[in-house]
Design a protein around this motif. Structure first.
Motif, short mmCIF file in Angstrom:
data_model
loop_
_atom_site.label_atom_id
_atom_site.label_comp_id
_atom_site.label_asym_id
_atom_site.label_seq_id
_atom_site.Cartn_x
_atom_site.Cartn_y
_atom_site.Cartn_z
N GLU A 28 1.52 7.07 -6.45
CA GLU A 28 0.36 7.89 -6.80
C GLU A 28 0.45 9.32 -6.26
O GLU A 28 -0.50 10.08 -6.36
CB GLU A 28 -0.93 7.24 -6.26
CG GLU A 28 -1.26 5.94 -6.95
CD GLU A 28 -2.42 5.19 -6.28
OE1 GLU A 28 -2.93 5.66 -5.24
OE2 GLU A 28 -2.79 4.13 -6.80
N GLU A 29 1.56 9.63 -5.61
CA GLU A 29 1.74 10.97 -5.01
C GLU A 29 0.57 11.32 -4.08
O GLU A 29 0.00 12.42 -4.14
CB GLU A 29 1.90 12.06 -6.11
CG GLU A 29 3.10 11.86 -7.01
CD GLU A 29 4.45 12.18 -6.35
OE1 GLU A 29 4.49 12.46 -5.13
OE2 GLU A 29 5.47 12.12 -7.05
N PHE A 30 0.25 10.35 -3.20
CA PHE A 30 -0.85 10.54 -2.24
C PHE A 30 -0.73 11.86 -1.47
O PHE A 30 -1.71 12.57 -1.27
CB PHE A 30 -0.87 9.35 -1.27
CG PHE A 30 -1.70 9.54 -0.04
CD1 PHE A 30 -3.08 9.41 -0.09
CD2 PHE A 30 -1.11 9.88 1.18
CE1 PHE A 30 -3.86 9.61 1.05
CE2 PHE A 30 -1.88 10.08 2.31
CZ PHE A 30 -3.25 9.94 2.24
N GLY A 31 0.49 12.16 -1.07
CA GLY A 31 0.70 13.32 -0.20
C GLY A 31 0.42 14.65 -0.87
O GLY A 31 0.37 15.69 -0.21
N ASN A 73 5.54 17.67 4.05
CA ASN A 73 6.67 16.74 4.30
C ASN A 73 6.73 15.61 3.27
O ASN A 73 7.46 14.64 3.46
CB ASN A 73 6.53 16.14 5.71
CG ASN A 73 6.83 17.15 6.79
OD1 ASN A 73 7.95 17.66 6.86
ND2 ASN A 73 5.83 17.48 7.59
N TRP A 74 5.93 15.72 2.22
CA TRP A 74 5.75 14.57 1.32
C TRP A 74 7.06 14.08 0.69
O TRP A 74 7.30 12.88 0.58
CB TRP A 74 4.70 14.89 0.25
CG TRP A 74 4.40 13.71 -0.62
CD1 TRP A 74 4.56 13.63 -1.97
CD2 TRP A 74 3.90 12.42 -0.21
NE1 TRP A 74 4.20 12.39 -2.43
CE2 TRP A 74 3.79 11.62 -1.37
CE3 TRP A 74 3.56 11.86 1.01
CZ2 TRP A 74 3.34 10.29 -1.35
CZ3 TRP A 74 3.10 10.53 1.05
CH2 TRP A 74 3.00 9.77 -0.12
N GLU A 75 7.93 14.99 0.27
CA GLU A 75 9.18 14.54 -0.37
C GLU A 75 9.99 13.68 0.60
O GLU A 75 10.50 12.63 0.23
CB GLU A 75 10.01 15.75 -0.85
CG GLU A 75 9.51 16.36 -2.15
CD GLU A 75 9.24 15.34 -3.28
OE1 GLU A 75 10.12 14.51 -3.53
OE2 GLU A 75 8.14 15.36 -3.87
N GLU A 76 10.09 14.14 1.84
CA GLU A 76 10.84 13.36 2.84
C GLU A 76 10.14 12.03 3.14
O GLU A 76 10.77 10.99 3.27
CB GLU A 76 11.02 14.18 4.13
CG GLU A 76 11.84 13.38 5.14
CD GLU A 76 12.22 14.14 6.40
OE1 GLU A 76 12.02 15.37 6.46
OE2 GLU A 76 12.72 13.47 7.33
N LEU A 134 0.84 -1.21 0.00
CA LEU A 134 0.00 0.00 0.00
C LEU A 134 0.87 1.26 0.00
O LEU A 134 0.65 2.19 -0.78
CB LEU A 134 -0.92 -0.01 1.24
CG LEU A 134 -1.72 1.27 1.48
CD1 LEU A 134 -2.79 1.46 0.40
CD2 LEU A 134 -2.38 1.26 2.86
N TYR A 135 1.88 1.30 0.87
CA TYR A 135 2.69 2.51 1.01
C TYR A 135 3.47 2.81 -0.28
O TYR A 135 3.59 3.97 -0.70
CB TYR A 135 3.64 2.40 2.21
CG TYR A 135 2.94 2.51 3.58
CD1 TYR A 135 1.56 2.62 3.68
CD2 TYR A 135 3.69 2.53 4.76
CE1 TYR A 135 0.93 2.71 4.93
CE2 TYR A 135 3.08 2.64 6.01
CZ TYR A 135 1.70 2.73 6.09
OH TYR A 135 1.09 2.83 7.32
N HIS A 136 4.00 1.75 -0.92
CA HIS A 136 4.71 2.00 -2.19
C HIS A 136 3.74 2.53 -3.25
O HIS A 136 4.10 3.41 -4.04
CB HIS A 136 5.41 0.72 -2.66
CG HIS A 136 6.69 0.45 -1.90
ND1 HIS A 136 7.79 1.28 -1.98
CD2 HIS A 136 7.04 -0.53 -1.03
CE1 HIS A 136 8.76 0.82 -1.19
NE2 HIS A 136 8.32 -0.28 -0.59
N ARG A 137 2.52 1.99 -3.24
CA ARG A 137 1.53 2.48 -4.21
C ARG A 137 1.21 3.96 -3.92
O ARG A 137 1.13 4.77 -4.83
CB ARG A 137 0.26 1.62 -4.13
CG ARG A 137 -0.84 2.07 -5.09
CD ARG A 137 -1.91 1.02 -5.26
NE ARG A 137 -2.73 0.75 -4.09
CZ ARG A 137 -3.67 1.55 -3.61
NH1 ARG A 137 -3.91 2.71 -4.18
NH2 ARG A 137 -4.37 1.20 -2.54
#
Ligand SMILES: NC(=O)C1=CN([C@@H]2O[C@H](COP(=O)(O)OP(=O)(O)OC[C@H]3O[C@@H](n4cnc5c(N)ncnc54)[C@H](OP(=O)(O)O)[C@@H]3O)[C@@H](O)[C@H]2O)C=CC1
Ligand SMILES: O=C(CO)COP(=O)(O)O
Length: 393
Positions: free
Chosen positions: A311-314, A326-329, A304-307
């Motif tokens: 998908e640029e969830f953040g 903080n999405w890039e980190e 799930l986390y890799h998906r």
């Protein structure tokens, strides 16, 4: 040969006040460690209570009973009863059973001889009665021997009560090596789960200002890396492999102990596992091994986390601001989690189940759990929690 080099260096590196506060003075990991329980106990305590069940009495309790060689006034063995479906469970009934036995016999020390469940029953009874306990693991199946939290079932809900750690741990490699293969694989599964629990801890710190302790993070990470490297030896089940595994589990326990909470060791993969466990209890089904569930849950969460990273969830408009900034980190930390396929290969090497089918979790339950597992620990902000709630309603 000493198998406690990492444990010794962790313990010696603790600030004196922290070391004193955890109150654990002895950790022995060696073949024949059970023999060392006897002088330790006899020098310090007069009235000893052994906590066993039918299986663990056979593998360790009977021997310790005879080696302690105390009269009936000074030594009492309590057999924790299985429930109606023959499971020994850390719930109200088991805890009260031990509390009442201890009230009657008045020991000054409890000794847990067993795996995760018996340890949690013992630590809760010790906590309630203000009695210390000694840990004698009979299988390298969990990292809960020397933690402080007791994940127990109260009114059908899995709750973690902050209670007490042991005063000493005696891990006898002669006993642990002979534990059933599934229990050894489960211990490895509990360790593999640290890939996602450590990620979720960083996530909670970055996005929800959850408490964090670098020392506990590094101890857990080192235990994880060491066990993954030693997978070939653990698979062989020889003394060295089992020493790596039990030491890693104890080190992970120390991280929880010094941090005072289970964040380093328990993230969304544990919440999934706990959700499955609670459902099995409701359905009156026999429990699956904790570490086996955690291993499979870790593969699901990793997938799930890799998906979500792909998908640029953040960057979605309805996620919390703290996730977005903080999405890039966060993505960099997700990239450190192995893929689900890599995790499955690690677990399979040691002989553990790698899918819900092999584990025996129905697919409908797995789907529901993925939606609601964050509610098992609503105060922890994991990426699963963020995914399931987006902006808090
Ligand atoms: N406090 C903490 O931080 C943590 C707590 N936990 C908790 O631990 C529990 C699970 O513990 P786990 O160890 O997986 O399972 P259990 O303690 O429930 O034990 C599983 C089975 O192993 C048997 N067993 C243990 N040792 C031997 C042996 N040497 N030979 C043959 N059989 C043996 C037990 O027998 P019997 O039924 O007779 O005992 C039992 O049937 C969960 O409730 C989990 O939440 C997990 C991780 C951390
Ligand atoms: O099982 C644990 C670590 O392996 C601890 O779980 P909890 O977070 O539920 O206490």
């Amino acid at each position: 040969m000493s198998y406690t080099a990492d444990i010794d260096s962790i313990m010696n590196g603790l600030a004196p006040e922290l070391r004193a506060s955890i109150g654990m003075d002895t950790i022995v990991v060696e073949a024949g460690a059970l023999k060392k329980v006897v002088p330790y106990v006899l020098q310090r305590y007069q009235h000893v209570m052994l906590v066993v069940d039918e299986h663990t009495y056979k593998v360790a309790g009977k021997k310790l009973e005879s080696e302690l060689n105390l009269d009936a006034r000074s030594l009492h063995t309590v057999f924790i009863s299985p429930n109606a479906i023959e499971d020994v469970v850390a719930d109200e009934q088991s805890i009260v059973e031990l509390v009442l036995a201890a009230k009657q016999f008045q020991p000054d020390i409890l000794i847990a001889l067993g795996s995760g469940t018996l340890h949690d029953i013992t630590r809760m009874a010790g906590f309630i009665l203000n009695l210390p306990f000694i840990s004698v693991p009979t299988a390298p199946s969990v990292d809960g021997f020397n933690s402080k939290g007791a994940p127990v079932i109260l009114r059908g809900e899995k709750k973690t009560i902050v209670s007490i750690g042991p005063v000493a741990v005696f891990a006898d490699l002669d006993i642990l090596r002979k534990a059933p293969r599934e229990l050894i694989a489960a211990g490895f599964g509990d360790i593999v789960g640290k890939f996602t629990s450590l990620f979720d801890w960083k996530f909670g710190q970055l996005t929800n200002q959850e408490p964090y302790m670098e020392q506990a993070y590094l101890i857990t990470k080192n235990a994880l890396d060491k066990c993954v490297k030693a997978a070939d030896l653990i698979e062989l089940g020889d003394q060295e492999g089992i020493a790596y595994l039990i030491s890693g589990l104890i080190e992970s326990g120390i991280a929880m102990l010094i941090f005072g909470k289970s964040h380093p060791a328990s993230g969304a993969e544990h919440h999934l596992s706990h959700y499955w466990e609670m459902d099995f209890i409701k359905q009156g089904r026999k429990q699956l091994l904790h570490g086996a569930k955690v291993g499979v849950a870790c593969t699901i969460i990793a997938e799930l986390y890799h998906r979500l990273a792909e998908e640029e969830f953040g960057l979605q408009s309805d996620v919390r601001e703290s996730v977005r900034v903080n999405w890039e980190e966060i993505k960099q930390h997700i990239a450190e989690i192995p893929s689900a396929a890599e995790l499955r290969a690690m677990i399979a090497k040691v002989g553990g189940p790698t899918t819900i089918e092999e584990l025996g979790v129905p697919s409908e339950l797995a789907e529901t759990a993925l939606k609601y597992a964050h509610l098992v620990r609503p105060e922890r902000y994991t990426l699963l929690h963020a995914y399931n709630t987006k902006v808090e309603q």
